[in-house]
Design a protein around this motif. Structure first.
Motif, PDB file in Angstrom:
ATOM      1  N   ALA A 234       1.713 -22.769  14.330  1.00 42.40           N
ATOM      2  CA  ALA A 234       1.157 -22.919  12.983  1.00 42.40           C
ATOM      3  C   ALA A 234       0.309 -24.185  12.885  1.00 42.40           C
ATOM      4  O   ALA A 234      -0.769 -24.172  12.276  1.00 42.40           O
ATOM      5  N   ALA A 235       0.794 -25.273  13.473  1.00 42.48           N
ATOM      6  CA  ALA A 235       0.048 -26.533  13.412  1.00 42.48           C
ATOM      7  C   ALA A 235      -1.334 -26.384  14.042  1.00 42.48           C
ATOM      8  O   ALA A 235      -2.330 -26.918  13.530  1.00 42.48           O
ATOM      9  N   THR A 236      -1.398 -25.650  15.140  1.00 40.65           N
ATOM     10  CA  THR A 236      -2.673 -25.438  15.834  1.00 40.65           C
ATOM     11  C   THR A 236      -3.626 -24.587  15.006  1.00 40.65           C
ATOM     12  O   THR A 236      -4.818 -24.899  14.883  1.00 40.65           O
ATOM     13  N   ILE A 237      -3.106 -23.502  14.434  1.00 39.01           N
ATOM     14  CA  ILE A 237      -3.949 -22.617  13.624  1.00 39.01           C
ATOM     15  C   ILE A 237      -4.514 -23.370  12.422  1.00 39.01           C
ATOM     16  O   ILE A 237      -5.709 -23.275  12.106  1.00 39.01           O
ATOM     17  N   LEU A 238      -3.675 -24.124  11.734  1.00 36.55           N
ATOM     18  CA  LEU A 238      -4.136 -24.881  10.568  1.00 36.55           C
ATOM     19  C   LEU A 238      -5.166 -25.931  10.970  1.00 36.55           C
ATOM     20  O   LEU A 238      -6.141 -26.177  10.245  1.00 36.55           O
ATOM     21  N   ASP A 239      -4.955 -26.545  12.130  1.00 37.94           N
ATOM     22  CA  ASP A 239      -5.893 -27.545  12.645  1.00 37.94           C
ATOM     23  C   ASP A 239      -7.260 -26.900  12.916  1.00 37.94           C
ATOM     24  O   ASP A 239      -8.313 -27.420  12.523  1.00 37.94           O
ATOM     25  N   ILE A 240      -7.243 -25.750  13.560  1.00 38.15           N
ATOM     26  CA  ILE A 240      -8.492 -25.049  13.884  1.00 38.15           C
ATOM     27  C   ILE A 240      -9.219 -24.609  12.613  1.00 38.15           C
ATOM     28  O   ILE A 240     -10.440 -24.712  12.509  1.00 38.15           O
ATOM     29  N   LYS A 241      -8.459 -24.120  11.641  1.00 37.14           N
ATOM     30  CA  LYS A 241      -9.060 -23.629  10.393  1.00 37.14           C
ATOM     31  C   LYS A 241      -9.364 -24.757   9.406  1.00 37.14           C
ATOM     32  O   LYS A 241      -9.910 -24.511   8.326  1.00 37.14           O
ATOM     33  N   GLU A 242      -8.998 -25.987   9.772  1.00 38.59           N
ATOM     34  CA  GLU A 242      -9.211 -27.161   8.925  1.00 38.59           C
ATOM     35  C   GLU A 242      -8.555 -26.983   7.557  1.00 38.59           C
ATOM     36  O   GLU A 242      -9.138 -27.271   6.501  1.00 38.59           O
ATOM     37  N   LEU A 243      -7.317 -26.524   7.593  1.00 39.01           N
ATOM     38  CA  LEU A 243      -6.510 -26.338   6.398  1.00 39.01           C
ATOM     39  C   LEU A 243      -5.415 -27.402   6.350  1.00 39.01           C
ATOM     40  O   LEU A 243      -5.074 -28.001   7.377  1.00 39.01           O
ATOM     41  N   PRO A 244      -4.816 -27.647   5.174  1.00 37.66           N
ATOM     42  CA  PRO A 244      -3.785 -28.682   5.049  1.00 37.66           C
ATOM     43  C   PRO A 244      -2.609 -28.448   5.999  1.00 37.66           C
ATOM     44  O   PRO A 244      -2.110 -27.332   6.117  1.00 37.66           O
ATOM     45  N   ALA A 245      -2.174 -29.510   6.665  1.00 36.88           N
ATOM     46  CA  ALA A 245      -1.073 -29.420   7.621  1.00 36.88           C
ATOM     47  C   ALA A 245       0.264 -29.297   6.904  1.00 36.88           C
ATOM     48  O   ALA A 245       0.394 -29.655   5.723  1.00 36.88           O
ATOM     49  N   LEU A 246       1.268 -28.801   7.622  1.00 42.10           N
ATOM     50  CA  LEU A 246       2.621 -28.637   7.087  1.00 42.10           C
ATOM     51  C   LEU A 246       3.564 -29.757   7.518  1.00 42.10           C
ATOM     52  O   LEU A 246       4.727 -29.771   7.150  1.00 42.10           O
ATOM     53  N   ASN A 247       3.092 -30.656   8.333  1.00 45.10           N
ATOM     54  CA  ASN A 247       3.914 -31.766   8.841  1.00 45.10           C
ATOM     55  C   ASN A 247       5.064 -31.288   9.715  1.00 45.10           C
ATOM     56  O   ASN A 247       6.111 -31.940   9.803  1.00 45.10           O
ATOM     57  N   THR A 248       4.903 -30.142  10.332  1.00 41.82           N
ATOM     58  CA  THR A 248       5.840 -29.686  11.362  1.00 41.82           C
ATOM     59  C   THR A 248       5.010 -29.244  12.557  1.00 41.82           C
ATOM     60  O   THR A 248       3.920 -28.708  12.399  1.00 41.82           O
ATOM     61  N   GLY A 249       5.539 -29.454  13.744  1.00 40.93           N
ATOM     62  CA  GLY A 249       4.829 -29.035  14.942  1.00 40.93           C
ATOM     63  C   GLY A 249       3.690 -29.970  15.297  1.00 40.93           C
ATOM     64  O   GLY A 249       3.293 -30.844  14.526  1.00 40.93           O
ATOM     65  N   LYS A 250       3.168 -29.763  16.487  1.00 39.37           N
ATOM     66  CA  LYS A 250       2.065 -30.579  17.010  1.00 39.37           C
ATOM     67  C   LYS A 250       0.956 -29.648  17.501  1.00 39.37           C
ATOM     68  O   LYS A 250       1.182 -28.771  18.320  1.00 39.37           O
ATOM     69  N   SER A 251      -0.234 -29.858  17.000  1.00 33.29           N
ATOM     70  CA  SER A 251      -1.363 -29.008  17.352  1.00 33.29           C
ATOM     71  C   SER A 251      -1.747 -29.166  18.817  1.00 33.29           C
ATOM     72  O   SER A 251      -1.757 -30.268  19.349  1.00 33.29           O
ATOM     73  N   PHE A 252      -2.071 -28.026  19.455  1.00 37.47           N
ATOM     74  CA  PHE A 252      -2.626 -28.076  20.822  1.00 37.47           C
ATOM     75  C   PHE A 252      -4.097 -27.653  20.790  1.00 37.47           C
ATOM     76  O   PHE A 252      -4.654 -27.211  21.804  1.00 37.47           O
ATOM     77  N   LYS A 253      -4.757 -27.831  19.638  1.00 38.69           N
ATOM     78  CA  LYS A 253      -6.174 -27.488  19.492  1.00 38.69           C
ATOM     79  C   LYS A 253      -7.034 -28.117  20.567  1.00 38.69           C
ATOM     80  O   LYS A 253      -7.907 -27.469  21.165  1.00 38.69           O
ATOM     81  N   ASN A 254      -6.798 -29.394  20.848  1.00 41.88           N
ATOM     82  CA  ASN A 254      -7.646 -30.102  21.814  1.00 41.88           C
ATOM     83  C   ASN A 254      -7.485 -29.570  23.219  1.00 41.88           C
ATOM     84  O   ASN A 254      -8.367 -29.793  24.064  1.00 41.88           O
ATOM     85  N   LEU A 255      -6.371 -28.867  23.491  1.00 43.59           N
ATOM     86  CA  LEU A 255      -6.176 -28.306  24.827  1.00 43.59           C
ATOM     87  C   LEU A 255      -6.973 -27.020  25.014  1.00 43.59           C
ATOM     88  O   LEU A 255      -7.328 -26.669  26.153  1.00 43.59           O
ATOM     89  N   ILE A 256      -7.270 -26.317  23.919  1.00 46.22           N
ATOM     90  CA  ILE A 256      -7.866 -24.986  24.070  1.00 46.22           C
ATOM     91  C   ILE A 256      -9.296 -24.889  23.580  1.00 46.22           C
ATOM     92  O   ILE A 256     -10.024 -23.986  23.976  1.00 46.22           O
ATOM     93  N   ILE A 257      -9.726 -25.791  22.711  1.00 50.67           N
ATOM     94  CA  ILE A 257     -11.081 -25.729  22.170  1.00 50.67           C
ATOM     95  C   ILE A 257     -12.025 -26.533  23.048  1.00 50.67           C
ATOM     96  O   ILE A 257     -11.775 -27.695  23.362  1.00 50.67           O
ATOM     97  N   LYS A 258     -13.129 -25.912  23.424  1.00 48.43           N
ATOM     98  CA  LYS A 258     -14.099 -26.588  24.279  1.00 48.43           C
ATOM     99  C   LYS A 258     -14.815 -27.693  23.509  1.00 48.43           C
ATOM    100  O   LYS A 258     -15.041 -27.589  22.318  1.00 48.43           O
TER     101      LYS A 258
END
Length: 313
Positions: A289-313
């Motif tokens: 969820a943290a990754t999806i919200l990060d990618i969509k630039e939506l408000p975070a839930l303060n749980t989990g850690k985004s792995f956006k930087n690992l998968i987005i070029k």
């Protein structure tokens, strides 16, 4: 927890920190209140067990006495089985909703009330149908689905997702009749709609194979999904991301017929994503969820850690 709602909620960003209560047998005061309010003659069984085995044992008695079969498992579930010709689907659903209401009113803190309809003429051919319906505890916290809807994004749920989230945070929902139906519905949604999030549950891995210790059936279901992945991938738009995961373990090779505690798979694909990246062992399902919200630039839930930087070029 290792049951379906807790796993799905965590995938969606809400971590259930207090476990639901489990009961080897449900107390008489709870059952008496349900019996009176629902207007049924009583319950039979009230024990732990495998649903299919209990149908063989109590299915005919249920038809004869009109008393639904009540049972549980090692998970926090209150399962009610009834023959569809004795209790039509909506009647069974009503009994389950009454049970859910009373359980919550009196703070029994049970995770899921499950309607388990079945058909057949005798113990040798009773089978459960896809008219199962889950009535979840409604007190879970905010999820990615809520965030999407609050920000005018659309969410399409396929399979039992709507039940697991009590309909909250969902724009449109459709129930399915098994894995193949769920996969086809998912492909149709990719072809025909512009939903911001599609959340699909393929129930057969759990219901037909994991809980039944059916290793061959489980393997064939995996092979079928593998065979459909090219079609799913072909229908992804350039910016779409496909995430394949699970809400819990359900190893069909263990002696138990219950969910198993194990790491879930996490496979991520997109036409513009990096390739051959090891996402590592994540600390929580909520990283999804943290990754999806990060990618969509939506408000975070303060749980989990985004792995956006690992998968987005």
């Amino acid at each position: 927890g290792k049951n379906s709602p807790v796993g799905h909620w965590e995938i969606a960003g809400y971590i259930q920190s207090t476990p639901f209560k489990t009961y080897p047998k449900f107390p008489d005061e709870l059952l008496n209140k349900i019996i009176e309010r629902a207007g049924i003659p009583g319950f039979i069984c009230n024990d732990k067990g495998s649903g299919t085995e209990l149908l063989k044992q109590f299915g005919e008695e249920m038809v004869r006495t009109k008393k639904p079969i009540l049972y549980t498992s090692v998970d926090s579930v209150f399962q009610i089985a009834a023959h569809e010709e004795v209790y039509p689907i909506e009647e069974l659903y009503n009994i389950c909703q009454i049970s859910r209401d009373i359980i919550d009113e009196d703070n029994y803190y049970i995770g899921t009330v499950i309607a388990r309809p079945y058909i057949g003429t005798n113990a040798d051919n009773f089978i459960r149908t896809y008219n199962r319906k889950d009535f979840e505890y409604t007190g879970f916290g905010k999820t990615i689905l809520d965030v999407f809807v609050e920000n005018n994004k659309t969410v399409y749920s396929i399979g039992k997702i709507k039940d697991l989230f009590t309909g909250r945070g969902i724009t449109k929902a459709i129930h399915t009749s098994g894995n193949e139906d769920g996969i086809e519905r998912n492909i149709q949604a990719l072809k025909r709609t512009n939903y911001d999030l599609i959340f699909t549950n393929l129930v057969d891995f759990d219901m037909l194979y994991g809980h039944r210790n059916n290793i061959v059936g489980f393997a064939k279901a995996l092979e079928y999904l593998d065979g459909k992945l090219p079609e799913i991938m072909e229908n992804l738009r350039d910016d779409d991301i496909l995430i394949i995961t699970a809400d819990h373990g359900n190893d069909p090779s263990t002696p138990s017929t219950d969910h198993s505690r194990e790491y879930i798979p996490l496979l991520v694909y997109g036409k513009k994503l990096k390739q051959n990246i090891n996402l590592g062992t994540r600390n929580t399902f909520a990283d999804i969820a943290a990754t999806i919200l990060d990618i969509k630039e939506l408000p975070a839930l303060n749980t989990g850690k985004s792995f956006k930087n690992l998968i987005i070029k």
